[in-house]
Write a protein that holds these residues in place. Structure first.
Motif, PDB file in Angstrom:
ATOM      1  N   GLU A  54       0.821  -1.200   0.000  1.00  0.00           N
ATOM      2  CA  GLU A  54       0.000   0.000   0.000  1.00  0.00           C
ATOM      3  C   GLU A  54       0.859   1.255   0.000  1.00  0.00           C
ATOM      4  O   GLU A  54       1.848   1.357   0.742  1.00  0.00           O
ATOM      5  N   ASN A  55       0.507   2.196  -0.868  1.00  0.00           N
ATOM      6  CA  ASN A  55       1.181   3.486  -1.018  1.00  0.00           C
ATOM      7  C   ASN A  55       2.561   3.415  -1.670  1.00  0.00           C
ATOM      8  O   ASN A  55       3.218   4.452  -1.815  1.00  0.00           O
ATOM      9  N   ASP A  56       2.999   2.221  -2.067  1.00  0.00           N
ATOM     10  CA  ASP A  56       4.253   2.120  -2.803  1.00  0.00           C
ATOM     11  C   ASP A  56       4.048   2.595  -4.231  1.00  0.00           C
ATOM     12  O   ASP A  56       2.970   2.450  -4.810  1.00  0.00           O
ATOM     13  N   SER A  57       5.109   3.105  -4.829  1.00  0.00           N
ATOM     14  CA  SER A  57       5.071   3.583  -6.206  1.00  0.00           C
ATOM     15  C   SER A  57       4.917   2.425  -7.188  1.00  0.00           C
ATOM     16  O   SER A  57       5.326   1.289  -6.906  1.00  0.00           O
ATOM     17  N   TRP A  58       4.378   2.732  -8.376  1.00  0.00           N
ATOM     18  CA  TRP A  58       4.286   1.723  -9.426  1.00  0.00           C
ATOM     19  C   TRP A  58       5.681   1.231  -9.816  1.00  0.00           C
ATOM     20  O   TRP A  58       5.841   0.092 -10.277  1.00  0.00           O
ATOM     21  N   LYS A  59       6.691   2.048  -9.622  1.00  0.00           N
ATOM     22  CA  LYS A  59       8.057   1.649  -9.968  1.00  0.00           C
ATOM     23  C   LYS A  59       8.502   0.444  -9.149  1.00  0.00           C
ATOM     24  O   LYS A  59       9.393  -0.301  -9.580  1.00  0.00           O
ATOM     25  N   THR A  60       7.917   0.274  -7.992  1.00  0.00           N
ATOM     26  CA  THR A  60       8.265  -0.873  -7.156  1.00  0.00           C
ATOM     27  C   THR A  60       7.994  -2.185  -7.884  1.00  0.00           C
ATOM     28  O   THR A  60       8.709  -3.175  -7.687  1.00  0.00           O
ATOM     29  N   LEU A  61       6.982  -2.176  -8.728  1.00  0.00           N
ATOM     30  CA  LEU A  61       6.655  -3.390  -9.471  1.00  0.00           C
ATOM     31  C   LEU A  61       7.796  -3.796 -10.401  1.00  0.00           C
ATOM     32  O   LEU A  61       8.002  -4.983 -10.655  1.00  0.00           O
ATOM     33  N   LEU A  62       8.515  -2.839 -10.908  1.00  0.00           N
ATOM     34  CA  LEU A  62       9.607  -3.138 -11.824  1.00  0.00           C
ATOM     35  C   LEU A  62      10.812  -3.720 -11.085  1.00  0.00           C
ATOM     36  O   LEU A  62      11.663  -4.366 -11.710  1.00  0.00           O
ATOM     37  N   ASP A  63      10.877  -3.475  -9.799  1.00  0.00           N
ATOM     38  CA  ASP A  63      12.006  -3.948  -8.993  1.00  0.00           C
ATOM     39  C   ASP A  63      11.687  -5.234  -8.245  1.00  0.00           C
ATOM     40  O   ASP A  63      12.439  -5.631  -7.350  1.00  0.00           O
ATOM     41  N   GLY A  64      10.560  -5.864  -8.608  1.00  0.00           N
ATOM     42  CA  GLY A  64      10.195  -7.112  -7.950  1.00  0.00           C
ATOM     43  C   GLY A  64       9.479  -6.944  -6.629  1.00  0.00           C
ATOM     44  O   GLY A  64       9.281  -7.918  -5.899  1.00  0.00           O
ATOM     45  N   GLY A  65       9.089  -5.714  -6.310  1.00  0.00           N
ATOM     46  CA  GLY A  65       8.426  -5.450  -5.033  1.00  0.00           C
ATOM     47  C   GLY A  65       6.938  -5.694  -5.102  1.00  0.00           C
ATOM     48  O   GLY A  65       6.137  -4.778  -4.941  1.00  0.00           O
ATOM     49  N   ILE A  66       6.572  -6.940  -5.338  1.00  0.00           N
ATOM     50  CA  ILE A  66       5.170  -7.293  -5.492  1.00  0.00           C
ATOM     51  C   ILE A  66       4.648  -7.929  -4.211  1.00  0.00           C
ATOM     52  O   ILE A  66       5.179  -8.935  -3.754  1.00  0.00           O
ATOM     53  N   GLU A  67       3.626  -7.331  -3.679  1.00  0.00           N
ATOM     54  CA  GLU A  67       3.045  -7.808  -2.433  1.00  0.00           C
ATOM     55  C   GLU A  67       1.851  -8.733  -2.666  1.00  0.00           C
ATOM     56  O   GLU A  67       1.611  -9.667  -1.905  1.00  0.00           O
ATOM     57  N   TYR A  68       1.109  -8.461  -3.726  1.00  0.00           N
ATOM     58  CA  TYR A  68      -0.120  -9.210  -3.995  1.00  0.00           C
ATOM     59  C   TYR A  68      -0.156  -9.661  -5.450  1.00  0.00           C
ATOM     60  O   TYR A  68       0.161  -8.896  -6.358  1.00  0.00           O
ATOM     61  N   TRP A  69      -0.559 -10.913  -5.622  1.00  0.00           N
ATOM     62  CA  TRP A  69      -0.730 -11.482  -6.964  1.00  0.00           C
ATOM     63  C   TRP A  69      -2.170 -11.944  -7.128  1.00  0.00           C
ATOM     64  O   TRP A  69      -2.770 -12.470  -6.187  1.00  0.00           O
ATOM     65  N   GLY A  70      -2.674 -11.764  -8.322  1.00  0.00           N
ATOM     66  CA  GLY A  70      -3.981 -12.310  -8.643  1.00  0.00           C
ATOM     67  C   GLY A  70      -3.816 -13.596  -9.430  1.00  0.00           C
ATOM     68  O   GLY A  70      -2.788 -13.815 -10.082  1.00  0.00           O
ATOM     69  N   LYS A  71      -4.799 -14.424  -9.387  1.00  0.00           N
ATOM     70  CA  LYS A  71      -4.795 -15.632 -10.205  1.00  0.00           C
ATOM     71  C   LYS A  71      -4.878 -15.211 -11.660  1.00  0.00           C
ATOM     72  O   LYS A  71      -5.666 -14.336 -12.011  1.00  0.00           O
ATOM     73  N   GLY A  72      -4.073 -15.819 -12.498  1.00  0.00           N
ATOM     74  CA  GLY A  72      -3.960 -15.381 -13.870  1.00  0.00           C
ATOM     75  C   GLY A  72      -5.103 -15.822 -14.759  1.00  0.00           C
ATOM     76  O   GLY A  72      -5.925 -16.667 -14.410  1.00  0.00           O
ATOM     77  N   THR A  73      -5.107 -15.232 -15.953  1.00  0.00           N
ATOM     78  CA  THR A  73      -6.078 -15.584 -16.975  1.00  0.00           C
ATOM     79  C   THR A  73      -5.320 -15.871 -18.264  1.00  0.00           C
ATOM     80  O   THR A  73      -4.382 -15.154 -18.609  1.00  0.00           O
ATOM     81  N   GLN A  74      -5.701 -16.923 -18.960  1.00  0.00           N
ATOM     82  CA  GLN A  74      -4.974 -17.357 -20.140  1.00  0.00           C
ATOM     83  C   GLN A  74      -5.386 -16.543 -21.362  1.00  0.00           C
ATOM     84  O   GLN A  74      -6.582 -16.376 -21.645  1.00  0.00           O
ATOM     85  N   VAL A  75      -4.379 -16.065 -22.085  1.00  0.00           N
ATOM     86  CA  VAL A  75      -4.588 -15.392 -23.360  1.00  0.00           C
ATOM     87  C   VAL A  75      -3.847 -16.203 -24.422  1.00  0.00           C
ATOM     88  O   VAL A  75      -2.651 -16.445 -24.292  1.00  0.00           O
ATOM     89  N   THR A  76      -4.573 -16.633 -25.430  1.00  0.00           N
ATOM     90  CA  THR A  76      -3.986 -17.399 -26.520  1.00  0.00           C
ATOM     91  C   THR A  76      -4.282 -16.686 -27.832  1.00  0.00           C
ATOM     92  O   THR A  76      -5.437 -16.417 -28.148  1.00  0.00           O
ATOM     93  N   VAL A  77      -3.213 -16.389 -28.572  1.00  0.00           N
ATOM     94  CA  VAL A  77      -3.339 -15.694 -29.849  1.00  0.00           C
ATOM     95  C   VAL A  77      -2.911 -16.654 -30.949  1.00  0.00           C
ATOM     96  O   VAL A  77      -1.765 -17.099 -30.988  1.00  0.00           O
ATOM     97  N   SER A  78      -3.832 -16.954 -31.837  1.00  0.00           N
ATOM     98  CA  SER A  78      -3.535 -17.886 -32.928  1.00  0.00           C
ATOM     99  C   SER A  78      -3.067 -17.121 -34.166  1.00  0.00           C
ATOM    100  O   SER A  78      -3.508 -16.006 -34.421  1.00  0.00           O
TER     101      SER A  78
END
Length: 125
Positions: free
Chosen positions: A100-124
């Motif tokens: 909470e309140n961390d900059s978006w730049k933290t995401l680029l440095d691996g500072g991820i606190e929360y993950w969501g379950k992913g969704t599959q994208v397939t491009v044919s």
């Protein structure tokens, strides 16, 4: 904070998809948000990030100009509009947030606190 991504599917090359990530359990507007993806046999990679207010966005070079990240703080949701999709965009897409309140730049440095379950994208091709 709990995150749940949705909106993935199968699409032909050149097509579009919009992913959504719904958040719950926290004050959504206090969290920067991001999207990551992982293709089979590859490491997870950063796709896009957005600041708390949505005023700042940042993209990986591979999706710049084709993808757009946005958020609706009233709906506790972040979106990823994907246009001109390519087969190499095929992956599991996950949303993520730093502390909470961390900059978006933290995401680029691996500072991820929360993950969501992913969704599959397939491009044919």
């Amino acid at each position: 904070v709990q995150l749940q991504a949705s909106g993935g599917g199968l699409v032909q090359a050149g097509g579009s998809l919009r992913l959504s990530c719904a958040a719950s359990g926290g004050t959504f507007s206090n969290y920067a948000m991001g999207w990551f993806r992982q293709a089979p046999g590859k490491e997870r990679e950063f796709v896009a990030a957005i600041s708390w207010s949505g005023g700042t966005t940042h993209y990986a070079d591979s999706v710049q100009g084709r993808f757009a990240i946005s958020r609706d703080n009233a709906k506790n949701t972040v979106y990823l509009q994907m246009n001109s999709l390519k087969p190499e965009d095929t992956a599991v897409y996950s949303c993520a947030a730093p502390a909470e309140n961390d900059s978006w730049k933290t995401l680029l440095d691996g500072g991820i606190e929360y993950w969501g379950k992913g969704t599959q994208v397939t491009v044919s091709s």
